[in-house]
Design a protein around this motif. Structure first.
Motif, PDB file in Angstrom:
ATOM      1  N   ALA A  70       0.790  -0.942   0.108  1.00  0.00           N
ATOM      2  CA  ALA A  70       0.072   0.034  -0.048  1.00  0.00           C
ATOM      3  C   ALA A  70       0.899   1.196   0.063  1.00  0.00           C
ATOM      4  O   ALA A  70       1.853   1.330   0.802  1.00  0.00           O
ATOM      5  CB  ALA A  70      -0.927   0.010   1.316  1.00  0.00           C
ATOM      6  N   ILE A  71       0.637   2.347  -0.788  1.00  0.00           N
ATOM      7  CA  ILE A  71       1.330   3.379  -0.899  1.00  0.00           C
ATOM      8  C   ILE A  71       0.843   4.327   0.009  1.00  0.00           C
ATOM      9  O   ILE A  71      -0.247   4.985  -0.179  1.00  0.00           O
ATOM     10  CB  ILE A  71       1.332   4.073  -2.124  1.00  0.00           C
ATOM     11  CG1 ILE A  71       2.079   2.983  -3.334  1.00  0.00           C
ATOM     12  CG2 ILE A  71       2.269   5.367  -2.375  1.00  0.00           C
ATOM     13  CD1 ILE A  71       2.137   3.476  -4.713  1.00  0.00           C
ATOM     14  N   ARG A  72       1.498   4.633   1.201  1.00  0.00           N
ATOM     15  CA  ARG A  72       1.211   5.626   2.171  1.00  0.00           C
ATOM     16  C   ARG A  72       1.723   6.896   2.191  1.00  0.00           C
ATOM     17  O   ARG A  72       2.945   6.906   1.347  1.00  0.00           O
ATOM     18  CB  ARG A  72       1.456   4.789   3.604  1.00  0.00           C
ATOM     19  CG  ARG A  72       0.712   3.528   3.735  1.00  0.00           C
ATOM     20  CD  ARG A  72       0.953   2.707   5.076  1.00  0.00           C
ATOM     21  NE  ARG A  72       2.433   3.024   5.828  1.00  0.00           N
ATOM     22  CZ  ARG A  72       2.937   2.345   6.400  1.00  0.00           C
ATOM     23  NH1 ARG A  72       2.749   1.488   6.537  1.00  0.00           N
ATOM     24  NH2 ARG A  72       3.984   2.871   6.834  1.00  0.00           N
ATOM     25  N   PRO A  73       1.259   7.933   2.850  1.00  0.00           N
ATOM     26  CA  PRO A  73       2.035   9.314   2.518  1.00  0.00           C
ATOM     27  C   PRO A  73       3.554   9.148   3.346  1.00  0.00           C
ATOM     28  O   PRO A  73       4.059   9.949   2.692  1.00  0.00           O
ATOM     29  CB  PRO A  73       1.045  10.068   3.660  1.00  0.00           C
ATOM     30  CG  PRO A  73      -0.530   9.514   3.381  1.00  0.00           C
ATOM     31  CD  PRO A  73       0.077   7.935   3.363  1.00  0.00           C
ATOM     32  N   VAL A  74       3.633   8.342   4.323  1.00  0.00           N
ATOM     33  CA  VAL A  74       5.074   8.379   4.704  1.00  0.00           C
ATOM     34  C   VAL A  74       6.154   7.839   3.392  1.00  0.00           C
ATOM     35  O   VAL A  74       7.320   8.384   3.274  1.00  0.00           O
ATOM     36  CB  VAL A  74       5.341   7.546   5.920  1.00  0.00           C
ATOM     37  CG1 VAL A  74       4.878   6.125   5.520  1.00  0.00           C
ATOM     38  CG2 VAL A  74       6.365   7.837   6.768  1.00  0.00           C
ATOM     39  N   LEU A  75       5.695   7.002   2.609  1.00  0.00           N
ATOM     40  CA  LEU A  75       6.369   6.481   1.700  1.00  0.00           C
ATOM     41  C   LEU A  75       6.737   7.596   0.612  1.00  0.00           C
ATOM     42  O   LEU A  75       7.738   7.982   0.144  1.00  0.00           O
ATOM     43  CB  LEU A  75       5.896   5.332   0.972  1.00  0.00           C
ATOM     44  CG  LEU A  75       6.600   4.569   0.025  1.00  0.00           C
ATOM     45  CD1 LEU A  75       8.025   4.466   0.174  1.00  0.00           C
ATOM     46  CD2 LEU A  75       5.841   3.482  -0.704  1.00  0.00           C
TER      47      LEU A  75
END
Length: 148
Positions: A70-75
Motif C-alpha cells: 500500500a502506498i502510504r503518505p510516509v512513503l
C-alpha cells in the motif's frame, strides 16, 4: 505536461505542496507483473518536472497474484525527499526524473519493514498470512433459495 488532477492526492513535504498519483489502470506489463508499481509526483501550484517513482513490487491489481504494498503518505514524502537529495527540482522544466526504490531503500523510507500484501479474489492477504486473514465474505445463494 502535467498529470491529471482527478485521482491525485495532495501532500506537503517540508512546506511545499505536491500532487501524487498512481495510474488509474495498469499497463499490460504491470498487469502481468513484468513491470513494477509506479507513482508520479509533481509540484501542486507550479508543475514543471514530474518525478516517477518505481517500487520493488507489483501493482495491487496485478493478474498474477504477486506481492504488493500500500502506498502510504510516509512513503511518498520519503521518496520526494530522496529525489530532492538526488537533484530533482520540481519547479524546473525539463524531462521527468526517475527514482528507483530498492528493497533496502523501502525499509529506510518507511522507517520499518514493509508490510507486503498478496492480492486474492476477495481482498488482500498479508504476506505470510492465510485465508483467516481475509474479510468475511457474504454467502451467495441461488435465485431459488429464499433468504432466512
Amino acid at each position: 505536461m502535467t498529470m491529471p488532477k482527478k485521482g491525485s492526492r495532495l501532500i506537503t513535504v517540508d512546506g511545499t505542496t505536491y500532487r501524487w498519483r498512481v495510474g488509474h489502470k495498469p499497463t499490460y506489463s504491470q498487469g502481468n507483473s513484468q513491470a513494477p508499481l509506479t507513482f508520479a509526483v509533481e509540484h501542486a501550484e507550479e508543475p514543471a518536472s514530474v518525478l516517477l517513482v518505481t517500487l520493488p513490487c507489483a501493482r495491487p491489481d496485478n493478474w498474477q497474484g504477486e506481492r504488493t504494498i500500500a502506498i502510504r503518505p510516509v512513503l511518498v514524502s520519503g521518496c520526494i525527499r530522496r529525489a530532492i537529495e538526488q537533484g530533482w527540482d520540481s519547479r524546473q522544466a525539463g524531462s521527468g526524473f526517475t527514482l528507483t526504490v530498492t528493497e533496502h531503500d523501502l525499509a529506510a523510507l518507511l522507517g520499518e519493514s514493509p508490510q507486503y500484501l498478496i492480492p486474492f479474489l476477495w481482498g488482500m492477504i498479508p504476506e505470510g498470512g492465510g485465508i483467516q486473514d481475509l474479510p468475511r465474505a457474504v454467502q451467495i445463494r441461488s435465485r431459488d433459495q429464499t433468504a432466512p
